[in-house]
Write a protein that holds these residues in place. Structure first.
Motif, mmCIF file in Angstrom:
data_model
loop_
_atom_site.group_PDB
_atom_site.id
_atom_site.type_symbol
_atom_site.label_atom_id
_atom_site.label_comp_id
_atom_site.label_asym_id
_atom_site.label_seq_id
_atom_site.Cartn_x
_atom_site.Cartn_y
_atom_site.Cartn_z
ATOM 1 N N SER A 13 23.294 -16.200 -69.502
ATOM 2 C CA SER A 13 23.152 -16.373 -68.182
ATOM 3 C C SER A 13 21.965 -17.260 -67.952
ATOM 4 O O SER A 13 20.841 -17.004 -68.743
ATOM 5 N N ARG A 15 20.749 -17.240 -64.910
ATOM 6 C CA ARG A 15 20.090 -16.497 -63.595
ATOM 7 C C ARG A 15 18.820 -16.013 -63.957
ATOM 8 O O ARG A 15 18.336 -15.528 -64.839
ATOM 9 N N SER A 18 18.179 -12.269 -64.465
ATOM 10 C CA SER A 18 19.308 -11.718 -65.471
ATOM 11 C C SER A 18 19.060 -10.398 -66.207
ATOM 12 O O SER A 18 18.221 -10.435 -66.934
ATOM 13 N N TYR A 19 20.024 -9.512 -65.972
ATOM 14 C CA TYR A 19 20.075 -8.279 -66.642
ATOM 15 C C TYR A 19 20.236 -8.444 -68.221
ATOM 16 O O TYR A 19 19.657 -7.714 -68.963
ATOM 17 N N ASN A 20 21.172 -9.538 -68.374
ATOM 18 C CA ASN A 20 21.312 -9.671 -69.835
ATOM 19 C C ASN A 20 19.770 -10.409 -70.641
ATOM 20 O O ASN A 20 20.045 -10.246 -71.838
ATOM 21 N N GLU A 84 29.769 -10.495 -68.594
ATOM 22 C CA GLU A 84 31.315 -10.358 -68.366
ATOM 23 C C GLU A 84 31.453 -10.971 -67.300
ATOM 24 O O GLU A 84 31.421 -10.657 -66.325
ATOM 25 N N ASN A 86 35.063 -12.294 -65.322
ATOM 26 C CA ASN A 86 36.412 -12.144 -65.337
ATOM 27 C C ASN A 86 36.959 -11.720 -66.596
ATOM 28 O O ASN A 86 37.722 -12.295 -67.214
ATOM 29 N N SER A 87 36.336 -10.809 -67.126
ATOM 30 C CA SER A 87 36.622 -9.832 -68.325
ATOM 31 C C SER A 87 36.382 -10.940 -69.705
ATOM 32 O O SER A 87 37.090 -10.485 -70.608
ATOM 33 N N SER A 125 26.034 -4.807 -67.338
ATOM 34 C CA SER A 125 26.759 -5.219 -65.995
ATOM 35 C C SER A 125 26.568 -4.167 -64.966
ATOM 36 O O SER A 125 26.366 -3.076 -65.575
HETATM 37 C C1 LIG Z 1 32.376 -15.191 -61.660
HETATM 38 C C2 LIG Z 1 31.770 -13.711 -61.851
HETATM 39 C C3 LIG Z 1 33.064 -12.919 -62.468
HETATM 40 C C4 LIG Z 1 32.396 -11.695 -62.803
HETATM 41 N N1 LIG Z 1 33.185 -10.816 -63.685
HETATM 42 C C5 LIG Z 1 32.719 -9.568 -63.845
HETATM 43 C C6 LIG Z 1 33.847 -8.619 -64.831
HETATM 44 O O1 LIG Z 1 34.770 -9.333 -65.260
HETATM 45 N N2 LIG Z 1 33.141 -7.387 -65.105
HETATM 46 C C7 LIG Z 1 31.748 -7.195 -64.851
HETATM 47 O O2 LIG Z 1 31.369 -6.008 -65.078
HETATM 48 N N3 LIG Z 1 31.072 -8.014 -64.041
HETATM 49 C C8 LIG Z 1 31.405 -9.153 -63.617
HETATM 50 N N4 LIG Z 1 30.760 -9.783 -62.880
HETATM 51 C C9 LIG Z 1 29.328 -9.346 -62.420
HETATM 52 C C10 LIG Z 1 28.326 -9.768 -63.518
HETATM 53 O O3 LIG Z 1 28.681 -8.650 -64.264
HETATM 54 C C11 LIG Z 1 26.929 -9.748 -63.011
HETATM 55 O O4 LIG Z 1 26.861 -10.816 -61.895
HETATM 56 C C12 LIG Z 1 25.827 -9.832 -63.875
HETATM 57 O O5 LIG Z 1 24.699 -9.354 -63.233
HETATM 58 C C13 LIG Z 1 25.811 -11.064 -64.642
HETATM 59 O O6 LIG Z 1 24.854 -11.065 -65.622
HETATM 60 P P1 LIG Z 1 23.325 -11.509 -65.408
HETATM 61 O O7 LIG Z 1 22.707 -10.421 -64.404
HETATM 62 O O8 LIG Z 1 22.703 -11.411 -66.806
HETATM 63 O O9 LIG Z 1 23.211 -12.763 -64.802
HETATM 64 C C14 LIG Z 1 31.013 -11.233 -62.350
HETATM 65 C C15 LIG Z 1 30.063 -11.909 -61.778
HETATM 66 C C16 LIG Z 1 30.478 -13.154 -61.476
HETATM 67 C C17 LIG Z 1 29.500 -14.111 -60.829
#
Ligand SMILES: Cc1cc2nc3c(=O)[nH]c(=O)nc-3n(C[C@H](O)[C@H](O)[C@H](O)COP(=O)(O)O)c2cc1C
Length: 194
Positions: A13, A15, A18-20, A84, A86-87, A125
């Motif tokens: 990520s 971001r 970002s949590y990750n 994750e 879209n899975s 997530s």
């Molecule tokens: C395009 C998109 C698709 C996502 N699909 C999923 C998903 O399939 N499963 C899920 O648990 N979260 C999904 N999320 C939410 C992310 O888990 C969430 O935005 C998370 O905070 C992203 O990680 P980060 O905080 O490290 O940036 C999605 C977010 C985006 C923008």
């Protein structure tokens, strides 16, 4: 001479909050406690174009991809936290892996950044299963490029509620299980190289 494992920790990520990124820093702490030298890499600091074979043929490998490759070459272990999307794994992470998989010169061995490196993977997530479905894809992909992915992994659900302001986790057991991932990579590398 004692061996010090070198581990590169990064998240899929870019971001800012970002949590990750937070998650992988917890694992990094576990690796450091087990004696490893850990480098945290924020992929936001190495922006990369989307991989394009024409671009590579015309302009070569971008400077930031070369920097990423150098960093990977210089470390024997990886800690990878993958959002994750879209899975599956994020495009940011897949794109970074794709660029790093390209040889920088004709005599560079295939998959030199990845072959027989040791990795632990994790995800976070706001959703209920913590990004676990993406880890299935990430594990498979890394295995196919010859990374030894350790069996333990952690997916943190409802991550927006999981962290303290100082970056530690509210649940001490969760904190310990994530630190353990880092410790496992450090210990496995020491066994392999001791
Ligand atoms: C395009 C998109 C698709 C996502 N699909 C999923 C998903 O399939 N499963 C899920 O648990 N979260 C999904 N999320 C939410 C992310 O888990 C969430 O935005 C998370 O905070 C992203 O990680 P980060 O905080 O490290 O940036 C999605 C977010 C985006 C923008």
């Amino acid at each position: 001479m004692t061996y010090t494992p070198k581990i590169l920790a990064f998240a899929g990520s870019t971001r800012r909050d970002s949590y990750n990124k937070k998650l992988v820093k917890v694992a990094a702490q576990g690796a450091r406690s087990a004696g490893a030298e850990v480098t945290f890499l924020d992929l936001r600091d190495l922006p990369l174009p989307l991989y394009d074979e024409d671009l590579e043929a015309e302009q070569g490998i971008p400077q930031n991809a070369l920097k990423l490759k150098e960093l990977m070459m210089d470390h024997q272990g990886f800690l990878i936290a993958s959002p994750e999307y879209n899975s599956s794994l994020s495009a940011v992470l897949k794109n970074a892996i794709d660029w790093a998989s390209r040889p920088a010169s004709p005599d560079e061995p295939m998959l030199a950044c990845f072959s027989y490196k040791v990795a632990a993977i994790m995800s976070a997530s706001p959703g209920g299963i913590g990004g676990m479905r993406g880890l299935v894809h990430l594990r498979s992909l890394l295995g196919n490029i010859k990374v030894i992915v350790l069996p333990d992994q952690v997916a943190v659900p409802k991550v927006h509620e999981a962290f303290n302001a100082d970056g530690t986790m509210k649940d001490p057991q969760q904190q310990a299980s994530i630190e353990k991932l880092g410790e496992n990579v450090a210990r496995m590398l020491s066994k392999l190289n001791g």
